[in-house]
Every structure is written in C-alpha cells, then in structure tokens.
Design a protein around this motif. Structure first.
Motif, PDB file in Angstrom:
ATOM      1  N   LEU A 107       0.824  -1.212   0.000  1.00 46.49           N
ATOM      2  CA  LEU A 107       0.000   0.000   0.000  1.00 46.49           C
ATOM      3  C   LEU A 107       0.856   1.258   0.000  1.00 46.49           C
ATOM      4  O   LEU A 107       1.804   1.363   0.779  1.00 46.49           O
ATOM      5  CB  LEU A 107      -0.895   0.003   1.247  1.00 46.49           C
ATOM      6  N   ASN A 108       0.523   2.195  -0.867  1.00 52.44           N
ATOM      7  CA  ASN A 108       1.004   3.571  -0.731  1.00 52.44           C
ATOM      8  C   ASN A 108      -0.103   4.290   0.027  1.00 52.44           C
ATOM      9  O   ASN A 108      -1.136   4.647  -0.536  1.00 52.44           O
ATOM     10  CB  ASN A 108       1.266   4.204  -2.094  1.00 52.44           C
ATOM     11  N   ALA A 109       0.096   4.449   1.327  1.00 51.56           N
ATOM     12  CA  ALA A 109      -0.966   4.834   2.253  1.00 51.56           C
ATOM     13  C   ALA A 109      -1.601   6.172   1.889  1.00 51.56           C
ATOM     14  O   ALA A 109      -0.976   7.015   1.220  1.00 51.56           O
ATOM     15  CB  ALA A 109      -0.401   4.895   3.672  1.00 51.56           C
ATOM     16  N   PRO A 110      -2.843   6.404   2.319  1.00 51.31           N
ATOM     17  CA  PRO A 110      -3.519   7.672   2.031  1.00 51.31           C
ATOM     18  C   PRO A 110      -2.655   8.879   2.387  1.00 51.31           C
ATOM     19  O   PRO A 110      -2.133   8.972   3.505  1.00 51.31           O
ATOM     20  CB  PRO A 110      -4.783   7.590   2.896  1.00 51.31           C
ATOM     21  N   HIS A 111      -2.514   9.766   1.420  1.00 53.14           N
ATOM     22  CA  HIS A 111      -1.655  10.933   1.581  1.00 53.14           C
ATOM     23  C   HIS A 111      -2.139  12.038   0.658  1.00 53.14           C
ATOM     24  O   HIS A 111      -3.045  11.845  -0.148  1.00 53.14           O
ATOM     25  CB  HIS A 111      -0.198  10.571   1.270  1.00 53.14           C
ATOM     26  N   THR A 112      -1.513  13.178   0.757  1.00 57.82           N
ATOM     27  CA  THR A 112      -1.842  14.299  -0.104  1.00 57.82           C
ATOM     28  C   THR A 112      -0.579  15.046  -0.497  1.00 57.82           C
ATOM     29  O   THR A 112       0.410  15.048   0.245  1.00 57.82           O
ATOM     30  CB  THR A 112      -2.829  15.267   0.594  1.00 57.82           C
ATOM     31  N   HIS A 113      -0.613  15.661  -1.669  1.00 55.83           N
ATOM     32  CA  HIS A 113       0.474  16.541  -2.116  1.00 55.83           C
ATOM     33  C   HIS A 113      -0.074  17.967  -2.111  1.00 55.83           C
ATOM     34  O   HIS A 113      -0.906  18.322  -2.959  1.00 55.83           O
ATOM     35  CB  HIS A 113       0.949  16.165  -3.521  1.00 55.83           C
ATOM     36  N   PRO A 114       0.354  18.799  -1.168  1.00 60.61           N
ATOM     37  CA  PRO A 114      -0.237  20.132  -1.050  1.00 60.61           C
ATOM     38  C   PRO A 114       0.054  21.068  -2.209  1.00 60.61           C
ATOM     39  O   PRO A 114      -0.649  22.064  -2.381  1.00 60.61           O
ATOM     40  CB  PRO A 114       0.375  20.669   0.253  1.00 60.61           C
ATOM     41  N   ARG A 115       1.063  20.741  -3.026  1.00 53.88           N
ATOM     42  CA  ARG A 115       1.459  21.677  -4.069  1.00 53.88           C
ATOM     43  C   ARG A 115       1.394  21.102  -5.484  1.00 53.88           C
ATOM     44  O   ARG A 115       1.912  21.716  -6.415  1.00 53.88           O
ATOM     45  CB  ARG A 115       2.890  22.185  -3.797  1.00 53.88           C
ATOM     46  N   ALA A 116       0.754  19.943  -5.673  1.00 52.76           N
ATOM     47  CA  ALA A 116       0.825  19.357  -7.013  1.00 52.76           C
ATOM     48  C   ALA A 116      -0.321  18.402  -7.312  1.00 52.76           C
ATOM     49  O   ALA A 116      -0.751  17.635  -6.455  1.00 52.76           O
ATOM     50  CB  ALA A 116       2.151  18.618  -7.195  1.00 52.76           C
ATOM     51  N   THR A 117      -0.776  18.455  -8.554  1.00 55.63           N
ATOM     52  CA  THR A 117      -1.592  17.386  -9.129  1.00 55.63           C
ATOM     53  C   THR A 117      -0.653  16.257  -9.534  1.00 55.63           C
ATOM     54  O   THR A 117       0.491  16.486  -9.908  1.00 55.63           O
ATOM     55  CB  THR A 117      -2.364  17.913 -10.351  1.00 55.63           C
ATOM     56  N   GLU A 118      -1.154  15.027  -9.450  1.00 55.08           N
ATOM     57  CA  GLU A 118      -0.349  13.852  -9.782  1.00 55.08           C
ATOM     58  C   GLU A 118      -1.026  13.049 -10.882  1.00 55.08           C
ATOM     59  O   GLU A 118      -2.242  12.862 -10.861  1.00 55.08           O
ATOM     60  CB  GLU A 118      -0.187  12.967  -8.537  1.00 55.08           C
TER      61      GLU A 118
END
Length: 219
Positions: A107-118
């Motif tokens: 698993l790539n655990a639930p996370h967020t990137h505050p400065r980027a769309t992925e």
C-alpha cells in the motif's frame, strides 16, 4: 453607476483569479539550477540559483529509476522521489516524478500533495487507486488499474494506491511541482511531534483514549 460597479467587481475577480496559481510559478529564464551556496547564488522559488554559465549536464540528470525500491516495510511499498532535491536543475521548472514499488498487497498509504496534481501510470501489476473529494461531499473516486493505465489525482486531495495483485507492482507518478510535498495522513495525525492531544483525537475520531494511544504508539 451600477454598471460601473459590476464591471469593477468582474475586473477584481479576474485579477484575483490570475494571481491564484495552481502550480509552481513560471520560470523567468531558461533554467535556474539550485545550489546550497548562499554566497554565489540568487534566491528563486525556494532555492538559490547557480550562475547559468556554471551549469552542466549533471545538473539535469538522475540515474537509478530502473532499480526496484525496497518494499520490506510495514506497508509493503517504497517511493523513490525525483524532485528538486535529486535533480537540482528542476528548480523553477514546476515538475517532478517518482517511482513507486509495491510488494504483493503493498500500500502507498492515504496521503496528499499540497502543491501538485499527480498523474500515475502503471508499469507493472494491478493497482486499486482512489481519491476523496473535499468536505462536505467526501466522494470517493476509485479505479482498478492494469499495466499501461493512467489515473489523475487532483492537487491537495487525499489519495492512495493498493497492489491488489499477487505479484510485485510498479508505477510512475508525475507531479506538477518541483517540490510537491507529501503529507501521509496516518503519520501526520498519529505520529506528529509532539503528539496531538488524545483529547483532540478521541473527539475527532469518536473513539476512546485506549484506541488513540494504541494508534499513536504505532508511529
């Protein structure tokens, strides 16, 4: 007079919209290779810039994304980031990438990137991926991806990837920032330093203190 006020309001909104950027600011020169030497650089976009005359090909180069990451950890995944910390020439260019390796069920655990769309592309294996929209809808968008499939995670939204196959999986993520940042939700909430007060977390998650203490001890 009313018409003038409407036009003025529209102009202000248009200006505000133009000032609100959804990605890194655009560069004002061909490149701005980052350096850590504050004596011989100019501070731009979070980094000091090398004199362009001193830049060379190695400033734009990284090797090793062909090598699998070590997934021997509690979540069974490994992210190999390639951002401005690894390629100094990415400074001001507004883009980065990462290789993500998954063990079976990793698993790539639930996370967020505050400065980027992925934008994610699966190189090998089968991944169950998804993101959740902001309050108050909190809608879950999910998809099962196979080799060659692509999925987009909008900027700032919580998202995840799970290997649902019985073999290893590999994906590559491309992000719209030289330094997208990452906030892993469980680590941030239960592993902060210093810890968030259990009084806050018990009320937020509607569980008793023993559960919160257990979760904090995991991080």
């Amino acid at each position: 007079m009313k018409g003038v006020q409407i036009c003025l309001t529209i102009a202000i909104l248009a200006l505000a919209s133009s000032l609100a950027s959804a990605s890194d600011p655009g560069p004002l020169q061909d490149f701005c290779v980052a350096i850590n030497d504050t004596k011989n650089g100019v501070f731009v976009n979070g980094k000091f810039c090398k004199d362009p005359k001193l830049a060379n090909a190695n400033d734009f180069f990284f090797e090793g994304l062909n090598k699998p990451g070590n997934t021997s950890n509690s979540v069974g995944s490994k992210v190999t980031a390639v951002n401005v910390q690894q390629i100094l020439g990415l400074n001001t260019l507004g883009i980065s990438l990462a290789r993500i390796d998954f063990a079976p069920k990793g698993l790539n655990a639930p996370h967020t990137h505050p400065r980027a769309t992925e934008i994610l592309v699966v190189e090998e294996g089968t991944l169950y991926v998804g993101f959740v929209t902001s309050n108050t809808d909190n809608r879950l968008f999910t998809k099962v991806l196979n080799k060659g499939d692509v999925f987009v995670f909008p900027i700032g939204l919580i998202h995840f990837q799970l290997n649902v196959g019985d073999s290893n999986a590999v994906a590559f993520a491309f992000l719209g920032s030289q330094n997208p940042g990452v906030i892993t939700i469980a680590n941030a909430v239960f592993g902060s330093n210093p810890p968030i007060s259990p009084e806050v977390l018990t009320k937020a998650f509607q569980v008793d203190t023993n559960v919160v203490n257990y979760l904090q001890n995991q991080f």
